[in-house]
Design a protein around this motif. Structure first.
Motif, mmCIF file in Angstrom:
data_model
loop_
_atom_site.group_PDB
_atom_site.id
_atom_site.type_symbol
_atom_site.label_atom_id
_atom_site.label_comp_id
_atom_site.label_asym_id
_atom_site.label_seq_id
_atom_site.Cartn_x
_atom_site.Cartn_y
_atom_site.Cartn_z
ATOM 1 N N PHE A 169 45.457 39.959 34.028
ATOM 2 C CA PHE A 169 45.851 41.367 34.080
ATOM 3 C C PHE A 169 46.571 41.777 32.796
ATOM 4 N N THR A 170 47.465 40.936 32.324
ATOM 5 C CA THR A 170 48.231 41.248 31.118
ATOM 6 C C THR A 170 47.319 41.377 29.906
ATOM 7 N N GLU A 171 46.373 40.444 29.760
ATOM 8 C CA GLU A 171 45.470 40.489 28.615
ATOM 9 C C GLU A 171 44.589 41.735 28.650
ATOM 10 N N SER A 172 44.096 42.079 29.829
ATOM 11 C CA SER A 172 43.256 43.266 29.954
ATOM 12 C C SER A 172 44.042 44.535 29.638
ATOM 13 N N LEU A 173 45.230 44.641 30.208
ATOM 14 C CA LEU A 173 46.056 45.828 29.975
ATOM 15 C C LEU A 173 46.452 45.938 28.516
ATOM 16 N N ARG A 174 46.726 44.805 27.868
ATOM 17 C CA ARG A 174 47.106 44.836 26.451
ATOM 18 C C ARG A 174 46.004 45.460 25.605
ATOM 19 N N MET A 175 44.756 45.096 25.864
ATOM 20 C CA MET A 175 43.646 45.672 25.106
ATOM 21 C C MET A 175 43.511 47.166 25.364
ATOM 22 N N GLU A 176 43.758 47.579 26.595
ATOM 23 C CA GLU A 176 43.653 48.991 26.933
ATOM 24 C C GLU A 176 44.777 49.817 26.317
ATOM 25 N N LEU A 177 45.887 49.158 25.986
ATOM 26 C CA LEU A 177 47.037 49.856 25.398
ATOM 27 C C LEU A 177 47.083 49.715 23.882
ATOM 28 N N GLU A 178 45.971 49.309 23.276
ATOM 29 C CA GLU A 178 45.949 49.009 21.844
ATOM 30 C C GLU A 178 46.484 50.171 20.999
ATOM 31 N N LYS A 179 46.230 51.410 21.404
ATOM 32 C CA LYS A 179 46.647 52.562 20.599
ATOM 33 C C LYS A 179 47.918 53.220 21.135
ATOM 34 N N ALA A 180 48.541 52.600 22.108
ATOM 35 C CA ALA A 180 49.790 53.145 22.658
ATOM 36 C C ALA A 180 50.982 52.473 21.988
ATOM 37 N N GLN A 181 52.105 53.144 22.021
ATOM 38 C CA GLN A 181 53.337 52.571 21.457
ATOM 39 C C GLN A 181 54.017 51.680 22.501
ATOM 40 N N ILE A 182 53.251 50.726 23.026
ATOM 41 C CA ILE A 182 53.764 49.831 24.069
ATOM 42 C C ILE A 182 53.397 48.397 23.707
ATOM 43 N N SER A 183 54.402 47.554 23.630
ATOM 44 C CA SER A 183 54.200 46.122 23.415
ATOM 45 C C SER A 183 54.088 45.428 24.770
ATOM 46 N N LEU A 184 53.172 44.479 24.879
ATOM 47 C CA LEU A 184 52.962 43.776 26.148
ATOM 48 C C LEU A 184 52.965 42.270 25.892
ATOM 49 N N THR A 185 53.964 41.578 26.447
ATOM 50 C CA THR A 185 54.161 40.154 26.189
ATOM 51 C C THR A 185 54.077 39.357 27.483
ATOM 52 N N LEU A 186 53.413 38.194 27.409
ATOM 53 C CA LEU A 186 53.380 37.255 28.523
ATOM 54 C C LEU A 186 54.243 36.050 28.168
ATOM 55 N N ILE A 187 55.243 35.752 28.999
ATOM 56 C CA ILE A 187 56.115 34.598 28.819
ATOM 57 C C ILE A 187 55.618 33.480 29.730
ATOM 58 N N LYS A 188 55.468 32.272 29.163
ATOM 59 C CA LYS A 188 54.940 31.143 29.943
ATOM 60 C C LYS A 188 55.918 29.964 29.904
ATOM 61 N N PRO A 189 56.877 29.932 30.837
ATOM 62 C CA PRO A 189 57.838 28.831 30.860
ATOM 63 C C PRO A 189 57.245 27.555 31.450
ATOM 64 N N ALA A 190 57.796 26.431 31.024
ATOM 65 C CA ALA A 190 57.533 25.142 31.662
ATOM 66 C C ALA A 190 58.446 25.032 32.883
ATOM 67 N N SER A 191 58.744 23.824 33.343
ATOM 68 C CA SER A 191 59.673 23.638 34.473
ATOM 69 C C SER A 191 61.063 24.105 34.050
ATOM 70 N N ILE A 192 61.639 25.005 34.839
ATOM 71 C CA ILE A 192 62.933 25.598 34.501
ATOM 72 C C ILE A 192 63.919 25.306 35.625
#
Length: 344
Positions: A169-192
């Motif tokens: 979902f994040t990757e798809s939305l990021r491409m759709e927001l390419e021309k918007a002033q919105i940054s979209l980041t996915l954080i991938k933690p290990a065991s926390i």
């Protein structure tokens, strides 16, 4: 389009799952940095206690009791933020829950609850944030995934599926927001080291555990706040997360065998039988376990991560390091290749 993000002390931040683990550490760290906070979680009393603590430290905090699996609740979070502060600069989708057990053991109801919180909560939060940010000057959306966003593991299959879905979902939305002033980041933690295992529902014979190495939740909070100021695509927390992702892509079958040999043992505490009366926070919050940053698992917690420190370096430093690696690879590719001559 290059997205420009505000400094933390100029920001209004929405943070879901704010009363436990990563969310709790992020709330406290963000407050220290001068962020104005909109805190959301299911337990209203825990939210009020946290907000009072932060206000005593001089922070400005608004609370909204909400279940992110309910789109109307998420709309209320956004509207409360706009009414109080006039805008949202960063929206962090952090709320999450899990279930331990084989796919055959876990009920469909419990699977659906995990997906409602972990996946649909991200969808509801992201779409609400996009709508409001487009109206009020843009910002950053930060979705907290997991190392299992890239590679599933046994015994938490539904959790892994939800985090895979968050990644897609994040990757798809990021491409759709390419021309918007919105940054979209996915954080991938290990065991926390958070109360995740204590909050999760358990179908296994023994109490849940996390596979080592285990990292401090402060590292995830630092990564989230970095992404709030600096547009990033994907960020791992802990070298293990990067390693598992790479092995899953390059050597999937050997990794299957490694996980079969280790994961079933590493995800349980053999000296702690599962209590049939054990409480969890799957379908409702457990007040006794709210406002806890860490768990009491019998493992060393790593307070630092070399890989994470590299990720958060300034862009020029990373450019030099990556550029050097690419130049070396290019030179290898430019070497004359030996020709194979076939004789009839």
């Amino acid at each position: 389009m290059s997205v420009k993000l505000k400094k933390l002390n100029e920001q209004v931040m929405v943070l879901t799952g704010a009363t436990s683990g990563i969310g709790l550490v992020t709330a406290r760290t963000a407050a220290e940095a001068g962020v104005r906070l909109v805190l959301a979680a299911r337990d209203g009393d825990a939210l009020d206690t946290l907000a009072q603590e932060l206000r005593q430290r001089g922070a400005e905090a608004l609370t909204v009791a909400a279940d992110v699996g309910n789109p109307a609740d998420v709309e209320r979070i956004g509207q409360a933020a706009i009414e109080r502060f006039g805008r949202i600069d960063t929206w962090v989708n952090n709320a999450g829950i899990g279930v331990y057990g084989s796919q055959e053991q876990v009920t469909l109801e419990d699977m659906q609850r995990v997906m409602a919180t972990n996946f649909w909560g991200v969808v509801h939060g992201s779409l609400t944030a996009v709508k409001l940010m487009k109206q009020h000057g843009g910002g950053a959306i930060i979705n907290v995934g997991s190392e299992v966003s890239d590679r599933a593991v046994p015994l938490i299959g539904t959790y892994a599926a939800s985090k895979h879905a968050v990644k897609a979902f994040t990757e798809s939305l990021r491409m759709e927001l390419e021309k918007a002033q919105i940054s979209l980041t996915l954080i991938k933690p290990a065991s926390i080291d958070t109360p995740f295992t204590a909050h999760a529902r358990n179908y296994m014979e023994y109490e849940p555990d996390l596979p080592p190495p285990i990292y401090a939740p402060e590292l995830v909070a630092k990564t989230i706040l970095h992404a709030a100021e600096t547009p990033e695509r994907d960020l791992f927390v802990g070298g293990r997360a990067r390693l598992i992702s790479t092995l899953g892509a390059v050597l999937p079958r050997p990794l299957d065998r490694l996980m079969r040999a280790a994961a079933f043992r590493q995800e349980q505490q053999p000296d702690q039988p599962n209590n049939p009366d054990r409480r969890d926070a799957l379908h409702a919050p457990d007040p006794a376990r709210e406002l806890q940053q860490r768990n009491d698992l019998p493992h060393k917690t790593f307070e630092r991560s070399v890989y994470q420190a590299y990720q958060l370096r300034s862009t020029p430093v990373k450019t030099v390091l990556v550029g050097g690696a690419l130049l070396a690879a290019w030179r290898l590719m430019r070497r004359p290749a030996q020709r194979n001559v076939w004789h009839a």
